[in-house]
Design an enzyme around this catalytic site. Structure first.
Site, PDB file in Angstrom:
ATOM      1  N   TYR A 148       0.814  -1.204   0.000  1.00 22.98           N
ATOM      2  CA  TYR A 148       0.000   0.000   0.000  1.00 22.98           C
ATOM      3  C   TYR A 148       0.856   1.266   0.000  1.00 22.98           C
ATOM      4  O   TYR A 148       0.438   2.323  -0.443  1.00 22.98           O
ATOM      5  CB  TYR A 148      -0.905  -0.020   1.229  1.00 22.98           C
ATOM      6  CG  TYR A 148      -2.031   0.960   1.149  1.00 22.98           C
ATOM      7  CD1 TYR A 148      -3.202   0.607   0.493  1.00 22.98           C
ATOM      8  CD2 TYR A 148      -1.930   2.223   1.687  1.00 22.98           C
ATOM      9  CE1 TYR A 148      -4.232   1.498   0.396  1.00 22.98           C
ATOM     10  CE2 TYR A 148      -2.960   3.120   1.596  1.00 22.98           C
ATOM     11  CZ  TYR A 148      -4.112   2.758   0.958  1.00 22.98           C
ATOM     12  OH  TYR A 148      -5.140   3.640   0.857  1.00 22.98           O
ATOM     13  N   LYS A 218       2.686 -14.417   5.389  1.00 23.99           N
ATOM     14  CA  LYS A 218       3.516 -15.303   4.549  1.00 23.99           C
ATOM     15  C   LYS A 218       4.943 -15.271   5.103  1.00 23.99           C
ATOM     16  O   LYS A 218       5.919 -15.102   4.354  1.00 23.99           O
ATOM     17  CB  LYS A 218       3.493 -14.814   3.090  1.00 23.99           C
ATOM     18  CG  LYS A 218       2.264 -15.203   2.311  1.00 23.99           C
ATOM     19  CD  LYS A 218       2.167 -16.680   2.000  1.00 23.99           C
ATOM     20  CE  LYS A 218       3.167 -17.122   0.952  1.00 23.99           C
ATOM     21  NZ  LYS A 218       3.050 -18.602   0.712  1.00 23.99           N
ATOM     22  N   ASP A 284      -1.861 -18.746   2.495  1.00 24.64           N
ATOM     23  CA  ASP A 284      -2.482 -19.652   1.510  1.00 24.64           C
ATOM     24  C   ASP A 284      -3.303 -20.735   2.218  1.00 24.64           C
ATOM     25  O   ASP A 284      -4.403 -21.085   1.778  1.00 24.64           O
ATOM     26  CB  ASP A 284      -1.450 -20.260   0.551  1.00 24.64           C
ATOM     27  CG  ASP A 284      -0.105 -20.511   1.189  1.00 24.64           C
ATOM     28  OD1 ASP A 284       0.498 -19.548   1.679  1.00 24.64           O
ATOM     29  OD2 ASP A 284       0.326 -21.666   1.229  1.00 24.64           O
ATOM     30  N   ASP A 308      -6.277  -7.804   1.058  1.00 25.43           N
ATOM     31  CA  ASP A 308      -6.996  -7.495  -0.174  1.00 25.43           C
ATOM     32  C   ASP A 308      -7.651  -8.773  -0.718  1.00 25.43           C
ATOM     33  O   ASP A 308      -8.855  -8.824  -0.994  1.00 25.43           O
ATOM     34  CB  ASP A 308      -5.970  -6.957  -1.185  1.00 25.43           C
ATOM     35  CG  ASP A 308      -6.618  -6.186  -2.299  1.00 25.43           C
ATOM     36  OD1 ASP A 308      -7.835  -5.966  -2.229  1.00 25.43           O
ATOM     37  OD2 ASP A 308      -5.908  -5.804  -3.251  1.00 25.43           O
TER      38      ASP A 308
END
Ligand code: NAD
Length: 425
Positions: A148, A218, A284, A308
């Protein structure tokens, strides 16, 4: 005095409060006016004239450009600063060099570091899930860092070449696979940015008696940014909320020091005492798990890019963007903008068929934020009742087995009628 004041720990909201709003472009004109009418009806039904919202229109987007020659006039920014809480319809992102997205400008200027998206299912709304009633989540998406921040250099530009030279010569980076044809981006993630986001998520869970806060990241790949987010989030939870939470960080330490049986017992005891469990999951795996076991998740704290994807997937699981509410909030200054999460829907603008539920449910979040919970609850139960009878705008009704497609304005009328019924119960 009709202005909200932020005191150290709370908002002081006058009974006659002024709320600035941006109508929005495209379908904004249709859905925002419906939203104001619905909120007025609910406030009136809940407080019988003792409380009232004075709506103050401020300009942004195409309407602002038409009347002032500016996409986001200073007066609009000033109004959101001064009145603290505001409402916003969708805005067109102006095409052309050098113009920032208006949404980005508002979030950056007011440092609205949390993008909060509650996700729940309404009975009657079609869902691809077998048990959509199990979805009840609150996504806290970090709004100021990560991708962002927008620190990138275009392939072939002088800046990209300069950055590559710096990487190779100063940082001894040898891993860029195609150095001469790469664009570059930088992903900053800080301790302060992480802590304020995770703090807000934990406070929310404690306040609303929710069972867990999951840090989604992640960190297995991006160790110092996403991994930092996980590490700093846990450390802050253990330091600042030791009495109200039990983290998997503490669980793992207990396993090491005293064995698994002791750690399991400590966790079980924490759950019994109603403590919030703070855990983490790789992004994930999280996306897969939300489809298979949505019940496992409640409050979710995550960085910008993960947030997002997550927000849109979860919205799709319960009926799509026409119904997903959202807010951008700075819990320290109190500044908050509640907004429709979809865009301007140019393909259906002006046809009286847009679904106003996203902005209406965002206004419900706003009412709760103001402490006007009763009015918000009236709207939510009225909406539950309408959807369960198949009464909805076409985007939802056409997928319902007994759906009756209503225009935007007819949906407003049945909703207001239902609000008045609910208030007499
Ligand atoms: P969009 O959300 O406007 O539309 C995507 C699809 O969803 C369209 O088929 C549309 O008809 C449908 N849809 C959206 N809202 C709906 C509603 N309330 N009821 C029924 N159907 C609805 O996305 P887009 O077409 O990619 O973007 C159009 C414009 O909106 C662009 O200028 C974009 O920059 C802007 N935008 C603004 C925001 C915002 O202000 N927060 C968010 C996203 C996009």
């Amino acid at each position: 005095m009709s202005r909200i004041i932020k005191e150290e720990k709370r908002l002081v909201v006058p009974e006659n409060v002024t709320i600035p709003f941006i109508e929005g472009d495209g379908v904004g004109k249709e859905i925002t006016s419906v939203c104001l009418a619905v909120v007025d009806a609910a406030v009136n039904a809940a407080y019988k004239g003792k409380r009232q919202i004075k709506w103050k229109e401020v300009l942004a987007g195409e309407k602002a450009f038409k009347y002032t020659g500016k996409w986001l006039p200073n007066e609009t920014m000033q109004a959101f600063k001064e009145y603290i809480v505001g409402l916003k319809g969708p805005l067109t992102t102006p095409v052309g060099g050098g113009i920032r997205s208006l949404n980005v400008a508002l979030r950056q200027e007011l440092d609205l570091y949390v993008c909060l998206r509650p996700v729940r299912w309404f009975k009657g709304v079609e869902s691809p899930l077998k048990n959509p009633q199990d979805v009840d989540m609150y996504i806290f998406r970090e709004n100021t860092e990560d991708i962002y921040a927008g620190i990138e250099w275009e392939q072939g530009s002088d800046e990209a070449k300069k950055f590559l030279t710096f990487l190779v010569n100063e940082m001894r980076v040898t891993k860029v696979r195609f150095p001469d044809t790469s664009g570059f981006g930088v992903k900053p993630v800080s301790i302060e940015g992480t802590e304020r986001l995770v703090r807000a998520a934990i406070r929310y869970a404690i306040k609303h008696k929710l069972p867990s806060v999951t840090l989604v990241h992640k960190g297995n790949i991006m160790k110092f940014t996403e991994g930092g987010f996980k590490k700093w989030g846990y450390e802050m939870a253990d330091r600042e909320f030791a009495g109200e939470t039990f983290s998997m960080n503490r669980y793992n330490a207990l396993v090491k020091e005293q064995g698994k049986a002791v750690a399991d017992a400590a966790k079980e005891e924490a759950v019994k005492q109603g403590k919030v469990i703070v855990n983490d999951v790789i992004a994930d795996a999280f996306l897969q798990n939300t489809l298979l076991h949505p019940k496992d998740y409640s409050v979710v704290a995550t960085l910008n890019l993960n947030g997002d994807y997550i927000s849109d997937q979860l919205a799709a699981m319960v009926g799509g963007i026409g119904i997903a509410p959202g807010a951008n909030i700075n819990y320290d200054t109190g500044h908050a903008i509640f907004e429709a999460t979809h865009g301007t829907a140019p393909d259906i603008a002006g046809q009286n068929k847009a679904n106003p539920s996203s902005i209406i449910l965002s206004a419900v979040m706003m009412l709760e934020y103001l402490g006007w919970k009763e009015a918000g609850e009236l709207i939510t139960s009225a909406m539950e009742c309408c959807f369960s009878q198949g009464l909805a705008t076409d985007d939802l009704a056409r997928l319902m087995p007994d759906g009756k497609s209503l225009s935007t304005s007819s949906f407003r009328d049945v909703l207001i009628q239902q609000i008045n019924c609910e208030s007499k119960k």
